[in-house]
Design an enzyme around this catalytic site. Structure first.
Site, PDB file in Angstrom:
ATOM      1  N   ASP A  45      17.943  56.443   9.821  1.00  0.00           N
ATOM      2  CA  ASP A  45      17.787  54.993   9.829  1.00  0.00           C
ATOM      3  C   ASP A  45      16.785  54.652  10.917  1.00  0.00           C
ATOM      4  OD1 ASP A  45      18.297  52.241   9.283  1.00  0.00           O
ATOM      5  OD2 ASP A  45      19.575  52.148  11.040  1.00  0.00           O
ATOM      6  N   SER A  46      16.287  53.431  10.897  1.00  0.00           N
ATOM      7  CA  SER A  46      15.368  52.982  11.938  1.00  0.00           C
ATOM      8  C   SER A  46      16.087  52.959  13.292  1.00  0.00           C
ATOM      9  CB  SER A  46      14.872  51.582  11.603  1.00  0.00           C
ATOM     10  OG  SER A  46      15.963  50.715  11.383  1.00  0.00           O
TER      11      SER A  46
ATOM     12  N   CYS B 298      18.287  53.337   5.749  1.00  0.00           N
ATOM     13  CA  CYS B 298      17.589  52.089   6.058  1.00  0.00           C
ATOM     14  C   CYS B 298      17.083  51.439   4.760  1.00  0.00           C
ATOM     15  CB  CYS B 298      16.424  52.423   6.977  1.00  0.00           C
ATOM     16  SG  CYS B 298      15.392  51.021   7.393  1.00  0.00           S
TER      17      CYS B 298
ATOM     18  N   GLU C  74      23.297  43.877  16.793  1.00  0.00           N
ATOM     19  CA  GLU C  74      23.080  44.802  17.917  1.00  0.00           C
ATOM     20  C   GLU C  74      23.707  44.262  19.205  1.00  0.00           C
ATOM     21  OE1 GLU C  74      20.427  47.477  18.415  1.00  0.00           O
ATOM     22  OE2 GLU C  74      20.183  47.812  16.269  1.00  0.00           O
TER      23      GLU C  74
ATOM     24  N   CYS D 136      20.998  45.236   4.026  1.00  0.00           N
ATOM     25  CA  CYS D 136      20.520  45.704   5.331  1.00  0.00           C
ATOM     26  C   CYS D 136      21.664  46.427   6.016  1.00  0.00           C
ATOM     27  CB  CYS D 136      20.090  44.503   6.180  1.00  0.00           C
ATOM     28  SG  CYS D 136      19.627  44.960   7.862  1.00  0.00           S
TER      29      CYS D 136
ATOM     30  N   HIS E 148      22.641  46.503   8.958  1.00  0.00           N
ATOM     31  CA  HIS E 148      23.379  45.786  10.003  1.00  0.00           C
ATOM     32  C   HIS E 148      24.317  44.711   9.470  1.00  0.00           C
ATOM     33  CE1 HIS E 148      20.401  47.742  12.422  1.00  0.00           C
ATOM     34  NE2 HIS E 148      20.817  47.189  13.534  1.00  0.00           N
TER      35      HIS E 148
HETATM   36  N1  DGL Z   1      17.712  49.499   9.102  1.00  0.00           N
HETATM   37  C1  DGL Z   1      17.025  48.290   8.743  1.00  0.00           C
HETATM   38  C2  DGL Z   1      17.320  47.960   7.277  1.00  0.00           C
HETATM   39  O1  DGL Z   1      18.358  48.294   6.741  1.00  0.00           O
HETATM   40  C3  DGL Z   1      17.398  47.125   9.641  1.00  0.00           C
HETATM   41  C4  DGL Z   1      16.833  47.248  11.047  1.00  0.00           C
HETATM   42  C5  DGL Z   1      15.312  47.320  11.063  1.00  0.00           C
HETATM   43  O2  DGL Z   1      14.655  46.314  10.804  1.00  0.00           O
HETATM   44  O3  DGL Z   1      14.817  48.407  11.330  1.00  0.00           O
HETATM   45  O4  DGL Z   1      16.502  47.367   6.625  1.00  0.00           O
END
Ligand code: DGL
Length: 290
Positions: free
Chosen positions: A10-11, A73, A175, A207, A209
């Site tokens: 993931d990012s 992600c 976060e 997403c 999060h």
């Molecule tokens: N992991 C990203 C997503 O699911 C969210 C956080 C980001 O913008 O990197 O799109």
């Protein structure tokens, strides 16, 4: 049978929601997770950059001998999944197809809301996936311009009406641990009022999060709207692909969970405990792309 680990990237931290669901469903599987915390967010970056980062993340995990890659992600799935599938020697599972499938299965009114980062919404991948599942030839799409939505599509056969909205502030709020306070409630209302007024019966949390804000989002949308979270749908897809390819683990005993990050493990661990509910033991710092 194959006892090699599953790789998840993931990012940053949000993909831990996918790790949590995968570990819950497949307790015997070893899992290696990479959070690219030095370069988060991906959600506001260009397609080219997200694809380049995604390959660096994937190659790091492939070098660790993974048997299957999960792109946790949504933004990376939206932009890079096709290329990753084409070029990697192992099966690759993204988060968009499982979430879209679940939404199509769940909706009764065929009015669906989709929320995600700017990149995910711009990539149009959820809409494309829903169209693909619904049978592309049968469908004509009319774009109605801005209105209150980023995009508003009407599928004229009467099959689906899809409302999409980028909700970028949800990521830093999750976060920060602001998952259910006054600021969260106001932000949820501001982003989602338009979609709620359209009477969707399914809202796709597109997403990593957003599952953390599920209570606040669910309360605002009301009981008539089902929230679909890609994390649990993705875990089910991972199990299915492993089973189909004969790659499920037959290992017994406690499975290994190894976490790598590209920036400060301390911050990752502090915030990550909120995502994993206390089961996060340690994370190792690595550098990518050189
Ligand atoms: N992991 C990203 C997503 O699911 C969210 C956080 C980001 O913008 O990197 O799109």
């Amino acid at each position: 049978m194959n006892s090699a680990p599953i790789g998840i990237f993931d990012s940053g931290i949000g993909g831990l929601t996918v790790l949590r669901e995968t570990a819950k469903l497949l307790p015997d599987e070893d899992i290696i997770y990479l959070g690219d915390t030095a370069r988060v967010p991906y959600g506001s970056k260009s397609r080219e950059t997200v694809i380049r980062y995604s390959f660096e993340d994937a190659n790091f995990l492939v070098k660790h001998g993974i048997k299957l890659l999960v792109v946790a992600c949504n933004t990376a799935t939206g932009y890079a999944l096709g290329e990753l599938k084409k070029r990697l020697p192992i099966p690759v599972v993204g988060v968009i197809e499982p979430g879209a499938k679940n939404a199509v299965k769940t909706t009764k009114t065929k009015r669906i809301g989709i929320i995600g980062t700017e990149g995910t919404i711009k990539s149009n991948s959820y809409v494309n996936e829903i169209m693909r599942l619904a049978g592309r030839e049968a469908i004509t799409i009319t774009e109605h311009g801005e209105k209150r939505f980023d995009r508003y599509f009407e599928i004229r056969t009467g099959a689906f009406v899809i409302f999409t909205k980028a909700c970028p502030l949800f990521v830093p709020m999750a976060e920060e641990g602001w998952t259910d306070n006054e600021v969260t409630r106001l932000t949820v209302e501001t982003y989602l009022r338009g979609i709620k007024d359209e009477g969707v019966d399914v809202l796709l949390l597109g997403c990593t999060h957003y599952p953390l804000l599920e209570d606040a989002i669910g309360r605002f949308m009301g009981k008539a709207t089902t929230l679909i979270d890609s994390a649990s749908a993705t875990a089910v897809e991972v199990e299915k692909v492993l089973a189909e390819k004969g790659l499920l683990s037959d290992k017994k005993g406690e499975a290994m969970k190894k976490i790598f990050v590209t920036d400060s493990p301390e911050r990752f661990l502090n915030v990550g405990r909120r995502f994993l509910g206390g089961n996060l033991k340690g994370a190792e710092l690595v550098s990518l792309g050189n």
